[in-house]
Design a protein around this motif. Structure first.
Motif, PDB file in Angstrom:
ATOM      1  N   SER A 280       0.886  -1.207   0.192  1.00  0.00           N
ATOM      2  CA  SER A 280      -0.038   0.146  -0.098  1.00  0.00           C
ATOM      3  C   SER A 280       1.040   1.316   0.122  1.00  0.00           C
ATOM      4  CB  SER A 280      -0.832  -0.148   1.457  1.00  0.00           C
ATOM      5  OG  SER A 280      -1.916  -1.208   1.324  1.00  0.00           O
ATOM      6  N   ASP A 281       2.088   1.278   0.563  1.00  0.00           N
ATOM      7  CA  ASP A 281       2.909   2.326   0.972  1.00  0.00           C
ATOM      8  C   ASP A 281       4.110   2.336  -0.112  1.00  0.00           C
ATOM      9  OD1 ASP A 281       4.299   0.396   2.047  1.00  0.00           O
ATOM     10  OD2 ASP A 281       4.484   1.403   3.850  1.00  0.00           O
ATOM     11  N   GLY A 282       4.070   1.479  -0.925  1.00  0.00           N
ATOM     12  CA  GLY A 282       5.230   1.393  -1.955  1.00  0.00           C
ATOM     13  C   GLY A 282       6.540   0.838  -1.449  1.00  0.00           C
ATOM     14  N   ARG A 283       6.626   0.247  -0.174  1.00  0.00           N
ATOM     15  CA  ARG A 283       7.735  -0.140   0.465  1.00  0.00           C
ATOM     16  C   ARG A 283       8.057  -1.596  -0.590  1.00  0.00           C
ATOM     17  NH1 ARG A 283       7.275  -1.431   6.609  1.00  0.00           N
ATOM     18  NH2 ARG A 283       5.847   0.337   6.418  1.00  0.00           N
ATOM     19  N   PRO A 284       9.285  -1.860  -0.733  1.00  0.00           N
ATOM     20  CA  PRO A 284       9.785  -3.193  -1.440  1.00  0.00           C
ATOM     21  C   PRO A 284       9.571  -4.328  -0.330  1.00  0.00           C
ATOM     22  CG  PRO A 284      11.580  -2.123  -0.816  1.00  0.00           C
ATOM     23  CD  PRO A 284      10.488  -1.116  -0.300  1.00  0.00           C
ATOM     24  N   ARG A 285       9.289  -5.409  -0.824  1.00  0.00           N
ATOM     25  CA  ARG A 285       9.194  -6.710   0.126  1.00  0.00           C
ATOM     26  C   ARG A 285      10.154  -7.580  -0.288  1.00  0.00           C
ATOM     27  NH1 ARG A 285       6.284 -10.818  -0.834  1.00  0.00           N
ATOM     28  NH2 ARG A 285       5.568 -10.337  -3.147  1.00  0.00           N
ATOM     29  N   GLN A 286      10.902  -8.485   0.467  1.00  0.00           N
ATOM     30  CA  GLN A 286      12.048  -9.195   0.298  1.00  0.00           C
ATOM     31  C   GLN A 286      11.900 -10.140  -0.876  1.00  0.00           C
ATOM     32  OE1 GLN A 286      13.857 -11.217   3.849  1.00  0.00           O
ATOM     33  NE2 GLN A 286      13.865 -12.956   2.810  1.00  0.00           N
ATOM     34  N   GLY A 287      10.530 -10.775  -0.794  1.00  0.00           N
ATOM     35  CA  GLY A 287      10.333 -11.786  -1.945  1.00  0.00           C
ATOM     36  C   GLY A 287      10.235 -11.123  -3.435  1.00  0.00           C
ATOM     37  N   GLU A 288       9.838  -9.628  -3.383  1.00  0.00           N
ATOM     38  CA  GLU A 288       9.247  -9.008  -4.530  1.00  0.00           C
ATOM     39  C   GLU A 288      10.319  -9.149  -5.693  1.00  0.00           C
ATOM     40  OE1 GLU A 288       7.226  -4.671  -5.631  1.00  0.00           O
ATOM     41  OE2 GLU A 288       8.164  -5.167  -3.920  1.00  0.00           O
ATOM     42  N   LYS A 289      10.055  -9.572  -6.880  1.00  0.00           N
ATOM     43  CA  LYS A 289      10.942  -9.647  -8.095  1.00  0.00           C
ATOM     44  C   LYS A 289      10.424  -8.625  -9.273  1.00  0.00           C
ATOM     45  CE  LYS A 289      12.893 -13.399  -6.399  1.00  0.00           C
ATOM     46  NZ  LYS A 289      12.122 -13.591  -5.090  1.00  0.00           N
ATOM     47  N   GLU A 290      11.480  -8.489 -10.027  1.00  0.00           N
ATOM     48  CA  GLU A 290      10.880  -7.362 -11.247  1.00  0.00           C
ATOM     49  C   GLU A 290       9.913  -8.246 -12.021  1.00  0.00           C
ATOM     50  OE1 GLU A 290      12.876  -5.208 -14.980  1.00  0.00           O
ATOM     51  OE2 GLU A 290      14.060  -6.380 -13.482  1.00  0.00           O
ATOM     52  N   PRO A 291       8.759  -7.488 -12.510  1.00  0.00           N
ATOM     53  CA  PRO A 291       7.986  -8.411 -13.382  1.00  0.00           C
ATOM     54  C   PRO A 291       8.464  -8.783 -14.591  1.00  0.00           C
ATOM     55  CG  PRO A 291       6.788  -6.232 -12.653  1.00  0.00           C
ATOM     56  CD  PRO A 291       8.433  -6.297 -12.047  1.00  0.00           C
ATOM     57  N   GLY A 292       8.341 -10.219 -14.774  1.00  0.00           N
ATOM     58  CA  GLY A 292       8.901 -10.965 -15.930  1.00  0.00           C
ATOM     59  C   GLY A 292      10.515 -11.350 -15.817  1.00  0.00           C
ATOM     60  N   ALA A 293      10.943 -11.191 -14.570  1.00  0.00           N
ATOM     61  CA  ALA A 293      12.303 -11.488 -14.538  1.00  0.00           C
ATOM     62  C   ALA A 293      12.355 -13.146 -14.603  1.00  0.00           C
ATOM     63  CB  ALA A 293      12.480 -11.079 -13.043  1.00  0.00           C
ATOM     64  N   TRP A 294      11.542 -13.826 -14.049  1.00  0.00           N
ATOM     65  CA  TRP A 294      11.769 -15.491 -14.242  1.00  0.00           C
ATOM     66  C   TRP A 294      11.683 -15.755 -15.693  1.00  0.00           C
ATOM     67  CZ3 TRP A 294       9.242 -19.416 -16.198  1.00  0.00           C
ATOM     68  CH2 TRP A 294       9.758 -20.693 -15.857  1.00  0.00           C
ATOM     69  N   CYS A 295      10.531 -15.225 -16.376  1.00  0.00           N
ATOM     70  CA  CYS A 295      10.537 -15.554 -17.678  1.00  0.00           C
ATOM     71  C   CYS A 295      11.698 -15.275 -18.484  1.00  0.00           C
ATOM     72  CB  CYS A 295       9.330 -14.742 -18.262  1.00  0.00           C
ATOM     73  SG  CYS A 295       7.868 -15.515 -17.424  1.00  0.00           S
ATOM     74  N   ARG A 296      12.353 -14.094 -18.457  1.00  0.00           N
ATOM     75  CA  ARG A 296      13.566 -13.827 -19.073  1.00  0.00           C
ATOM     76  C   ARG A 296      14.766 -14.639 -18.925  1.00  0.00           C
ATOM     77  NH1 ARG A 296      11.378  -8.677 -17.830  1.00  0.00           N
ATOM     78  NH2 ARG A 296      12.702  -8.463 -16.081  1.00  0.00           N
ATOM     79  N   GLU A 297      14.836 -14.977 -17.364  1.00  0.00           N
ATOM     80  CA  GLU A 297      16.024 -15.758 -16.828  1.00  0.00           C
ATOM     81  C   GLU A 297      16.085 -16.873 -17.518  1.00  0.00           C
ATOM     82  OE1 GLU A 297      15.778 -15.229 -12.712  1.00  0.00           O
ATOM     83  OE2 GLU A 297      16.379 -13.264 -12.892  1.00  0.00           O
ATOM     84  N   ASN A 298      14.804 -17.582 -17.906  1.00  0.00           N
ATOM     85  CA  ASN A 298      14.452 -18.915 -18.267  1.00  0.00           C
ATOM     86  C   ASN A 298      14.071 -19.219 -19.751  1.00  0.00           C
ATOM     87  OD1 ASN A 298      14.567 -20.762 -15.300  1.00  0.00           O
ATOM     88  ND2 ASN A 298      13.601 -18.650 -14.936  1.00  0.00           N
ATOM     89  N   GLY A 299      13.982 -17.955 -20.264  1.00  0.00           N
ATOM     90  CA  GLY A 299      13.890 -18.104 -21.797  1.00  0.00           C
ATOM     91  C   GLY A 299      12.453 -18.308 -22.055  1.00  0.00           C
ATOM     92  N   VAL A 300      11.486 -18.096 -21.215  1.00  0.00           N
ATOM     93  CA  VAL A 300       9.964 -18.592 -21.343  1.00  0.00           C
ATOM     94  C   VAL A 300       9.191 -17.074 -21.991  1.00  0.00           C
ATOM     95  CG1 VAL A 300       7.944 -19.013 -20.176  1.00  0.00           C
ATOM     96  CG2 VAL A 300       9.921 -20.043 -19.508  1.00  0.00           C
ATOM     97  N   THR A 301       8.517 -17.399 -22.841  1.00  0.00           N
ATOM     98  CA  THR A 301       7.656 -16.046 -23.503  1.00  0.00           C
ATOM     99  C   THR A 301       6.389 -16.268 -22.829  1.00  0.00           C
ATOM    100  OG1 THR A 301       8.803 -16.388 -25.442  1.00  0.00           O
ATOM    101  CG2 THR A 301       6.714 -15.137 -25.479  1.00  0.00           C
ATOM    102  N   PRO A 302       6.238 -14.934 -21.981  1.00  0.00           N
ATOM    103  CA  PRO A 302       4.784 -15.076 -21.142  1.00  0.00           C
ATOM    104  C   PRO A 302       3.633 -14.942 -22.368  1.00  0.00           C
ATOM    105  CG  PRO A 302       5.955 -13.111 -20.821  1.00  0.00           C
ATOM    106  CD  PRO A 302       6.854 -14.050 -21.655  1.00  0.00           C
ATOM    107  N   PRO A 303       2.415 -15.064 -21.856  1.00  0.00           N
ATOM    108  CA  PRO A 303       1.252 -14.895 -22.721  1.00  0.00           C
ATOM    109  C   PRO A 303       1.272 -13.540 -23.294  1.00  0.00           C
ATOM    110  CG  PRO A 303       0.655 -16.247 -20.661  1.00  0.00           C
ATOM    111  CD  PRO A 303       2.047 -15.788 -20.576  1.00  0.00           C
ATOM    112  N   PRO A 304       0.858 -13.146 -24.453  1.00  0.00           N
ATOM    113  CA  PRO A 304       0.851 -11.651 -24.858  1.00  0.00           C
ATOM    114  C   PRO A 304      -0.187 -10.862 -23.726  1.00  0.00           C
ATOM    115  CG  PRO A 304       0.270 -13.188 -26.944  1.00  0.00           C
ATOM    116  CD  PRO A 304       0.377 -14.015 -25.298  1.00  0.00           C
TER     117      PRO A 304
END
Length: 330
Positions: A280-304
């Protein structure tokens, strides 16, 4: 700070009936994980086994170098202090007001003076947004308020692992959205390790860092949210996208006739992967990842259209930056 929980080869039977077999996974420290599965697959049994209320037939549960399945009662009692548990219905005592319900673990398990108990209880009441309701009985408040009171009680001993059993049960979509936001905000504040059992697909798609799926007496898959939301594994794809085509039927598993009737049917496309809910206040979480990071790292094309949003400040938009990233795969 949360702690890592490692499960190895966990198997549980009730009599001759197998609930699940050879379940292995790791709940990363400080991250939010969700466990899904059709009704009757033993998700609640899994939670009770993790906290030591039920003993598995085989396997290990490792927390801080200790295997819970081998501990004596006194040792297990100490390890349980790491846990907070929110049960499906809140499990509040009907004859106690909310203050006394929330104070119960402190009075039962600590020797803190009543003045300190009051300070802690009022802090947790404020944390879950129940200020002014502490004198009410459970029967005098709504289901959503009972859930939040149960959550406050689960938090009073400052747990490092929080187990949450179907928090959306009995709640309308609006209240479910509020409690989902509360989990995200709490995780950012206390850094505990969360495991949430739910049937709510929107919760699974937008809240957790990791998702698991129990199906047909085994763990079908467990891993980062983007891995499961982009998965072509039939049972994972069917469940997470609420599709009728796939191996899951009304009685958990479809028979050969039902599967044959679906042969050659084209599956609907995977829906876009939504942005993960931000704090709610914009603070980062420990487990938060950049959107699409896993897909890019693993060569996966996410749904359009994945990771797209029209504007910031709505559920699903990263509040850490205040803006939504560009769509991936559009």
């Amino acid at each position: 700070m949360g702690v890592e929980v490692t499960v190895e080869g966990l198997t549980k039977h009730f009599g001759s009936q197998a609930i699940w077999r050879d379940v292995s996974l790791t709940l990363p420290a400080g991250e939010i994980s969700v466990m899904l599965g059709p009704s009757g697959t033993g998700k609640s049994v899994f939670l009770k086994t993790l906290v030591g209320l039920l003993k598995p037939d085989q396997g290990s549960i490792w927390i801080q170098g200790q295997d819970l399945t081998t501990l004596r009662e006194r040792q297990l009692y100490e390890v349980r202090k790491l846990f907070g548990v929110l049960f499906q219905d809140g499990a509040l005592f009907g004859s106690m007001n909310l203050f006394d319900n929330i104070a119960f673990p402190l009075r039962e398990h600590t020797k803190k003076p009543e003045s300190q108990v009051r300070d802690i209880v009022m802090e947790k009441i404020e944390l879950v947004g129940l200020q002014g309701a502490e004198g009410k009985l459970p029967g005098e408040i709504s289901g959503g308020m009972r859930k939040r009171a149960g959550l406050a009680r689960a938090l009073v001993l400052d747990p490092e692992i929080l187990l949450i059993d179907e928090p959306d049960s009995g709640l309308d979509p609006v209240r479910t959205s509020y409690i989902n936001q509360l989990f995200i905000d709490l995780n950012a504040q206390i850094d505990a390790t969360f495991l949430i059992v739910t049937h709510d697909i929107n919760t699974a798609r937008t809240v957790p860092d990791n998702i698991g799926l129990l199906y047909h007496k085994h763990l079908a898959m467990f891993g980062p949210r983007e891995m499961l939301l982009s998965s072509e594994e039939p049972v994972v794809r069917q469940f997470l996208n609420a599709q009728t085509v796939g191996p899951i039927g009304m009685s958990e598993e479809k028979d050969a006739t039902e599967l044959a009737a679906e042969s050659g049917m084209e599956l609907p496309p995977l829906p876009p992967i939504a942005l993960q809910l931000g704090t709610s206040d914009g603070r980062p979480r420990q487990g938060e990842k950049e959107p699409g990071a896993w897909c890019r790292e693993n060569g996966v094309t996410p749904p359009p259209g994945s990771f797209a949003s029209s504007h910031a400040g709505v559920p699903g938009v990263s509040r850490a930056t205040g803006t939504a990233p560009e769509p991936v795969g559009a």
